[in-house]
Design an enzyme around this catalytic site. Structure first.
Site, PDB file in Angstrom:
ATOM      1  N   GLY A   1      66.735 -32.904 125.493  1.00 40.74           N
ATOM      2  CA  GLY A   1      66.605 -34.105 126.197  1.00 40.74           C
ATOM      3  C   GLY A   1      65.226 -34.541 126.172  1.00 40.74           C
ATOM      4  O   GLY A   1      64.209 -33.873 125.494  1.00 40.74           O
TER       5      GLY A   1
ATOM      6  N   GLY B   1      67.965 -26.184 113.969  1.00 38.59           N
ATOM      7  CA  GLY B   1      69.211 -27.125 113.991  1.00 38.59           C
ATOM      8  C   GLY B   1      70.257 -26.726 112.955  1.00 38.59           C
ATOM      9  O   GLY B   1      70.004 -25.761 112.290  1.00 38.59           O
ATOM     10  N   ARG B   2      71.258 -27.315 113.023  1.00 37.95           N
ATOM     11  CA  ARG B   2      72.304 -26.750 112.117  1.00 37.95           C
ATOM     12  C   ARG B   2      73.234 -27.930 112.022  1.00 37.95           C
ATOM     13  O   ARG B   2      73.413 -28.859 113.120  1.00 37.95           O
ATOM     14  CB  ARG B   2      72.969 -25.549 112.453  1.00 37.95           C
TER      15      ARG B   2
ATOM     16  N   HIS C   1      72.969 -35.521 125.051  1.00 39.93           N
ATOM     17  CA  HIS C   1      72.173 -34.418 125.177  1.00 39.93           C
ATOM     18  C   HIS C   1      72.987 -32.960 125.108  1.00 39.93           C
ATOM     19  O   HIS C   1      74.240 -32.935 125.532  1.00 39.93           O
ATOM     20  CB  HIS C   1      72.062 -34.529 126.934  1.00 39.93           C
ATOM     21  N   ASP C   2      72.272 -31.905 124.434  1.00 42.50           N
ATOM     22  CA  ASP C   2      73.261 -30.767 124.101  1.00 42.50           C
ATOM     23  C   ASP C   2      73.915 -29.957 125.329  1.00 42.50           C
ATOM     24  O   ASP C   2      75.002 -29.543 125.156  1.00 42.50           O
ATOM     25  CB  ASP C   2      72.302 -29.898 123.261  1.00 42.50           C
TER      26      ASP C   2
ATOM     27  N   THR D   1      67.608 -19.606 126.561  1.00 44.66           N
ATOM     28  CA  THR D   1      66.270 -19.523 126.746  1.00 44.66           C
ATOM     29  C   THR D   1      65.952 -20.250 128.366  1.00 44.66           C
ATOM     30  O   THR D   1      65.214 -19.607 129.031  1.00 44.66           O
ATOM     31  CB  THR D   1      65.454 -20.518 125.862  1.00 44.66           C
TER      32      THR D   1
ATOM     33  N   GLU E   1      62.518 -13.229 126.205  1.00 44.14           N
ATOM     34  CA  GLU E   1      62.061 -13.473 124.609  1.00 44.14           C
ATOM     35  C   GLU E   1      60.699 -13.201 124.782  1.00 44.14           C
ATOM     36  O   GLU E   1      60.293 -12.741 123.592  1.00 44.14           O
ATOM     37  CB  GLU E   1      62.645 -14.882 124.430  1.00 44.14           C
TER      38      GLU E   1
ATOM     39  N   ALA F   1      65.422 -27.148 120.158  1.00 41.63           N
ATOM     40  CA  ALA F   1      64.018 -27.326 120.246  1.00 41.63           C
ATOM     41  C   ALA F   1      63.242 -26.209 118.961  1.00 41.63           C
ATOM     42  O   ALA F   1      61.998 -26.484 118.899  1.00 41.63           O
ATOM     43  CB  ALA F   1      63.316 -27.035 121.451  1.00 41.63           C
ATOM     44  N   THR F   2      64.077 -25.522 118.791  1.00 41.81           N
ATOM     45  CA  THR F   2      63.607 -24.586 117.509  1.00 41.81           C
ATOM     46  C   THR F   2      64.310 -24.586 116.409  1.00 41.81           C
ATOM     47  O   THR F   2      63.603 -24.302 115.281  1.00 41.81           O
ATOM     48  CB  THR F   2      63.417 -22.942 118.083  1.00 41.81           C
TER      49      THR F   2
END
Length: 502
Positions: free
Chosen positions: A84, A19-20, A243-244, A266, A311, A16-17
């Site tokens: 998700g 990607g790679r 879904h990751d 997180t 965080e 959500a912040t």
């Protein structure tokens, strides 16, 4: 750099912040990873709403594929995993109708309570889906969009979850991958199909989604356009666990079923892997979720507010503190009094406060505890409290599991946090095995390898992952001290919950 002649699996791993893109190959019974590209995934605020830039994500996939083509890598297949619940609306002309809404969009803040009050009751929804209630679940996003008469939704011919939309952009094939669909709170884990009553309640039907597809299945091959753009041939795209967290749990290097996992980042997601969903009054009361896993399994788990607390506090601390490496800052917390101040990490006041430090201090003040002031005191409060919350959920999991739990696997970025890992072993009384850090990409790639015939089942996959990972073991220490702290934690959090419910 790559070595020509080897077969590589290409993973798109989107958070959500950021990607790679990553490539992996098997070498002597071990998996080897190589990062290709990394890029931001920007949350776009416009007109009072939050959106994802789906075309920017497509561009980054193409960029990564062009790079591997330029390196001369032999790509066997491609797999995509993402966060998700979010989805894309497709029009009758086959075009994307507006960038997809992001789950942090404020439109969902009141939608869940309104839906459960006026449409279908909370217990009825849970009995069908077994999914933990969160305001941003797809069901409530769709309800909110329906109420606002959202143009994209009103004219949509197809609804594709984010990894399915990206696979469609590469292949032209529309599918509904099982693990990502299970996050929507519209899927029945017993039938493994979307529930028509829930869909109808938000003006949809199952024909508006792609065909249901299990992980490890071929979606299609790259379109001629994508082949031209990338320089690759008709490479197949595999439905991995879209879904990751599903891909991450697939990468748990367990030797048998008697384990719990903690995907630590997180968010912390603690759960077990089961053959059937667990949906009963107790799981409803404790708000556990039943999400789709690989090979027809269920990921029975609970979301816990993880390192989000730390965080957010770190962003508020003075610059000289923010510049400290994490081990140094966290190490300073080990020198302050333990269990001085405890919080419930999942209290609603920590969801999105304007000041996380202020929220922690307010919680401690309102529960008649010493108020943490310094970064070390606040960090220690967070770590102690997370470990004790982990114990609470771990104890619940032991009640639900049909097998003895004798080990807790910690995976993800949090597996590198040696202090919290040791605290978790101390608190739960379980042996903790930490690693791998790159679990999502590993799970994605190993599911592709299984589809290619390089592993026969989940346990062969996990054996390869175990061979490739140096696990760090943490054994419980100081259990009497932690038992006393746990009783105090329960007393503080129970009293707090009772006050709120009055």
């Amino acid at each position: 750099m790559s070595i020509k002649g080897k077969s590589y699996f290409f993973a798109v791993d989107l958070g959500a912040t950021s990607g790679r893109t990553i490539v992996g190959h098997l070498d002597g019974g071990r998996i080897v990873l190589e990062e290709v590209t990394r890029f931001p995934n920007n949350l776009i605020e416009q007109g009072g709403h939050y959106y994802w830039d789906i075309h920017a994500l497509y561009f980054e996939m193409i960029r990564g594929l062009k790079e591997v083509a330029n390196r001369g890598m032999n790509i066997t297949s491609i797999g995509i995993d993402t966060w998700g619940v979010d989805f894309v609306c497709i029009g009758s002309d086959g075009a994307i109708m507006r960038n997809p809404r992001a789950y942090r969009d404020p439109i969902t803040f009141e939608a869940m309570d309104d839906y459960l009050k006026n449409v279908i009751t909370k217990k009825e929804v849970y009995d069908v889906t077994g999914i933990q209630f969160m305001n941003f679940n797809s069901l409530f996003q769709l309800y909110a969009m329906q109420r606002e008469e959202n143009t994209a939704l009103k004219h949509a011919e197809k609804i594709l979850f984010v990894p399915d939309a990206l696979s469609w952009m590469l292949t032209g094939a529309m599918v509904c991958e099982y693990t990502i669909a299970s996050t929507s709170q519209m899927l029945n884990p017993r039938t493994k199909e979307l529930d028509e009553r829930l869909l109808k309640s938000v003006g949809l039907n199952s024909k508006m989604f792609g065909r249901m597809m299990m992980p490890g299945t071929v979606i299609g091959v790259l379109t001629e356009e994508v082949q031209r753009l990338t320089g690759l041939g008709p490479v197949p795209v595999i439905a991995v666990a879209g879904h990751d967290t599903g891909s991450a749990v697939a990468a748990v290097p367990a030797k048998d079923e008697r384990f719990a996992y903690l995907s630590s980042g997180t968010w912390s997601l603690m759960g077990i892997e089961t053959k059937e969903p667990i949906i009963n009054d107790l799981s409803y009361e404790r708000n556990f979720t039943n999400e789709g896993g690989i090979e027809g399994t269920t990921r029975f788990l609970k979301n816990i507010c993880g390192m989000w607390l730390y965080e957010r506090c770190r962003l508020e601390w003075p610059e000289e503190v923010r510049r400290l490496p994490h081990p140094e800052l966290q190490g300073s917390a080990m020198n302050v009094e333990p269990f001085r101040s405890l919080i419930n990490p999942d209290d609603a006041m920590f969801a999105a406060p304007s000041s996380m430090i202020g929220a922690i201090q307010t919680y401690c003040r309102e529960t008649n505890q010493p108020v943490p002031e310094t970064p070390a005191e606040i960090c220690r409060c967070i770590f102690d409290s997370l470990a004790l919350r982990y114990r609470q959920v771990f104890e619940w999991l032991k009640e639900f599991a049909s097998f003895d739990l004798d080990v807790l696997h910690i995976i993800g970025g949090g597996s590198l946090n040696k202090y919290l890992n040791q605290f978790t072993a101390n608190s739960t009384g379980a042996t903790v095995l930490a690693g791998p850090q790159e679990c999502t990409a590993i799970g994605n790639i190993m599911l592709q390898a299984q589809a290619a015939g390089l592993a026969n089942n989940i346990w062969e996959m996990r054996q390869i992952i175990a061979n490739s990972t140096e696990l760090v073991k943490y054994e419980p220490q100081d259990q009497a001290v932690w038992d006393e702290a746990y009783n105090r934690f329960l007393e503080i959090t129970t009293c707090r919950d009772n006050e709120i419910s009055k």
